[in-house]
Motif scaffolding. Structure first.
Motif, mmCIF file in Angstrom:
data_model
loop_
_atom_site.group_PDB
_atom_site.id
_atom_site.type_symbol
_atom_site.label_atom_id
_atom_site.label_comp_id
_atom_site.label_asym_id
_atom_site.label_seq_id
_atom_site.Cartn_x
_atom_site.Cartn_y
_atom_site.Cartn_z
ATOM 1 N N TYR A 1 -37.846 -51.114 -40.549
ATOM 2 C CA TYR A 1 -38.656 -50.013 -41.096
ATOM 3 C C TYR A 1 -39.067 -48.959 -40.068
ATOM 4 O O TYR A 1 -39.263 -47.795 -40.415
ATOM 5 N N ASP B 1 -38.315 -42.950 -42.260
ATOM 6 C CA ASP B 1 -39.537 -42.363 -42.800
ATOM 7 C C ASP B 1 -39.827 -42.933 -44.177
ATOM 8 O O ASP B 1 -40.979 -43.065 -44.572
ATOM 9 N N VAL B 2 -38.740 -43.251 -44.881
ATOM 10 C CA VAL B 2 -38.911 -43.835 -46.211
ATOM 11 C C VAL B 2 -37.754 -44.788 -46.503
ATOM 12 O O VAL B 2 -36.600 -44.493 -46.176
ATOM 13 N N ALA B 3 -38.082 -45.938 -47.078
ATOM 14 C CA ALA B 3 -37.068 -46.890 -47.533
ATOM 15 C C ALA B 3 -37.290 -47.122 -49.024
ATOM 16 O O ALA B 3 -38.429 -47.302 -49.457
ATOM 17 N N LEU B 4 -36.215 -47.061 -49.797
ATOM 18 C CA LEU B 4 -36.341 -47.146 -51.256
ATOM 19 C C LEU B 4 -35.418 -48.216 -51.832
ATOM 20 O O LEU B 4 -34.258 -48.320 -51.415
ATOM 21 N N ASP B 5 -35.913 -48.957 -52.803
ATOM 22 C CA ASP B 5 -35.110 -49.941 -53.517
ATOM 23 C C ASP B 5 -34.496 -49.253 -54.740
ATOM 24 O O ASP B 5 -35.162 -49.058 -55.760
ATOM 25 N N TRP C 1 -42.337 -60.630 -43.082
ATOM 26 C CA TRP C 1 -43.246 -59.506 -43.317
ATOM 27 C C TRP C 1 -42.589 -58.221 -42.817
ATOM 28 O O TRP C 1 -42.042 -58.192 -41.713
ATOM 29 N N GLU D 1 -49.018 -52.170 -41.730
ATOM 30 C CA GLU D 1 -49.241 -52.410 -40.299
ATOM 31 C C GLU D 1 -50.710 -52.100 -40.007
ATOM 32 O O GLU D 1 -51.284 -51.187 -40.609
ATOM 33 N N PHE E 1 -44.931 -50.846 -48.695
ATOM 34 C CA PHE E 1 -45.202 -51.185 -47.293
ATOM 35 C C PHE E 1 -45.510 -49.894 -46.538
ATOM 36 O O PHE E 1 -44.763 -48.923 -46.625
ATOM 37 N N HIS F 1 -46.242 -48.192 -42.822
ATOM 38 C CA HIS F 1 -46.162 -48.381 -41.377
ATOM 39 C C HIS F 1 -46.331 -47.035 -40.682
ATOM 40 O O HIS F 1 -46.402 -46.003 -41.343
ATOM 41 N N TYR G 1 -39.961 -54.959 -50.528
ATOM 42 C CA TYR G 1 -40.750 -53.803 -50.965
ATOM 43 C C TYR G 1 -39.902 -52.807 -51.765
ATOM 44 O O TYR G 1 -38.733 -52.583 -51.453
ATOM 45 N N ASP G 2 -40.497 -52.217 -52.775
ATOM 46 C CA ASP G 2 -39.810 -51.178 -53.536
ATOM 47 C C ASP G 2 -39.769 -49.882 -52.748
ATOM 48 O O ASP G 2 -38.838 -49.096 -52.873
ATOM 49 N N VAL G 3 -40.802 -49.689 -51.966
ATOM 50 C CA VAL G 3 -40.851 -48.473 -51.136
ATOM 51 C C VAL G 3 -41.605 -48.758 -49.840
ATOM 52 O O VAL G 3 -42.634 -49.442 -49.840
ATOM 53 N N ALA G 4 -41.063 -48.253 -48.737
ATOM 54 C CA ALA G 4 -41.739 -48.333 -47.440
ATOM 55 C C ALA G 4 -41.914 -46.906 -46.929
ATOM 56 O O ALA G 4 -40.978 -46.108 -46.998
ATOM 57 N N LEU G 5 -43.111 -46.601 -46.464
ATOM 58 C CA LEU G 5 -43.405 -45.223 -46.057
ATOM 59 C C LEU G 5 -43.995 -45.175 -44.649
ATOM 60 O O LEU G 5 -44.844 -46.006 -44.304
ATOM 61 N N LEU H 1 -36.063 -48.978 -58.493
ATOM 62 C CA LEU H 1 -36.610 -47.662 -58.844
ATOM 63 C C LEU H 1 -35.635 -46.821 -59.665
ATOM 64 O O LEU H 1 -36.051 -45.934 -60.408
ATOM 65 N N HIS I 1 -31.773 -49.465 -50.191
ATOM 66 C CA HIS I 1 -31.341 -50.853 -50.358
ATOM 67 C C HIS I 1 -31.476 -51.237 -51.822
ATOM 68 O O HIS I 1 -32.012 -50.477 -52.630
ATOM 69 N N TYR J 1 -37.400 -55.023 -45.557
ATOM 70 C CA TYR J 1 -37.251 -54.081 -46.672
ATOM 71 C C TYR J 1 -36.972 -54.738 -48.020
ATOM 72 O O TYR J 1 -37.317 -54.193 -49.068
ATOM 73 N N HIS J 2 -36.344 -55.914 -48.009
ATOM 74 C CA HIS J 2 -36.034 -56.596 -49.270
ATOM 75 C C HIS J 2 -37.283 -56.852 -50.120
ATOM 76 O O HIS J 2 -37.189 -56.950 -51.333
#
Lengths: 198, 198
Positions: B170, B174-178, A167, A10, A120, A122, A173-177, B182, B122, A170-171
């Motif tokens: 998102y 705070d965190v999203a993980l695949d 954009w 972002e 990702f 944000h 990205y391996d990790v979003a923080l 992973l 996810h 979640y699909h």
């Protein structure tokens, strides 16, 4: 080991700065501005135009309005920049481990079966506002929230146009923080850990 | 330190199992089935109904079709379950650090200003399919992809109805993980690290 770390972010979330620190910590190249320079060399377009049109759909850019039929007959400057950018990104990735920020790199490399750690970044409005005002200052008569929303929208539209993906979904990205909540240093730490785990 | 870790997850992503391991590793309580038991005691509804209606909007549940006006005059069983569940979740959180899976816990606790580490887990279709078939087996005449899509849709609708937020967006985590990409152990490790960082 992941050959490449891609960072989508972002506007104002500190993704660029996080990417830079991750690259420094891991001792691998960091590509952001350098991509612009190389695309400028390859395409002949001015750096400013590439910076503007290489990640954002802008109101000055009417190409998004062109129907699919007429678009078949010519390439817009934005398309040419996208194609040059894609070539540069694939070339960077082929050279070895690196960090690439923005520019649909996650999608471009996935399409080419390059294994990536896709990140990702944000943040909440408060942290983003603070960061953007500190970095770029105020713009007369344009509220900060409106500026942030506009930039996000332009990135979303650009990403959608070239990838047909959403954009920030979640699909992708391996990790979003959440850099506002977790802090920049923790984000750097987590990304480096994930990179070294594989 | 975060008092509570909430875990939202795609069906078949291993979020429940990851939450259980995180709790064991940190030595804090893990709430999932226990919430169902307590809600059953409080509300008088059967456990099976709570399991079904405490996280999913089901086709058997017509309450989602009721207009706002008529809904003002009575509470549906699903609303009663939601309210009992909310009380139990707040009570669990008040007792000290813990892991809570699903049930809009992230939203409920945010609304009450309880500081949480909100996690979203996810995974890709391949890993989810494998996990669900291993855990629950096949259902005659119902394809696995359809089952996964249906469960996700029910969770999304339930979350939207009670929180007016988008499940999986998102901004809410705070965190999203695949977990497919992973691996379960890495997810457990990252969540514990984030918990201990604060």
């Amino acid at each position: 080991m992941y050959p490449v770390i891609t960072i989508s972010r972002e506007f104002g979330s500190g993704g660029h700065s996080i990417g830079e620190k991750v690259a420094a910590k891991l001792g691998i190249p960091f590509y952001d501005g350098e991509i612009v320079t190389r695309v400028a060399e390859e395409s002949g377009y001015a750096k400013e135009l590439i910076e503007e049109q290489g990640e954002y759909s802008t109101s000055a850019n009417k190409w998004f309005d062109i129907s699919a039929a007429s678009a078949m007959y010519f390439q817009s400057p934005q398309d040419e920049i996208f194609i040059a950018q894609k070539r540069v990104i694939l070339d960077c990735a082929a050279k070895g481990p690196c960090v690439i920020v923005g520019r649909c790199a996650d999608y471009i490399l996935r399409k080419e079966d390059v294994k990536c750690l896709n990140v990702f970044i944000h943040s909440d409005m408060e942290h983003r506002t603070e960061r953007v005002l500190k970095r770029y200052g105020e713009i007369k008569n344009v509220g900060i929230e409106k500026r942030l929303a506009k930039k996000d929208k332009q990135r979303k539209t650009y990403y959608k146009y070239y990838t047909d993906q959403q954009w920030g979904n979640y699909h992708n990205y391996d990790v979003a923080l959440d850099s506002g909540e977790l802090g920049e240093e923790t984000c750097v730490h987590i990304i480096c850990e994930l990179y070294n785990k594989k």
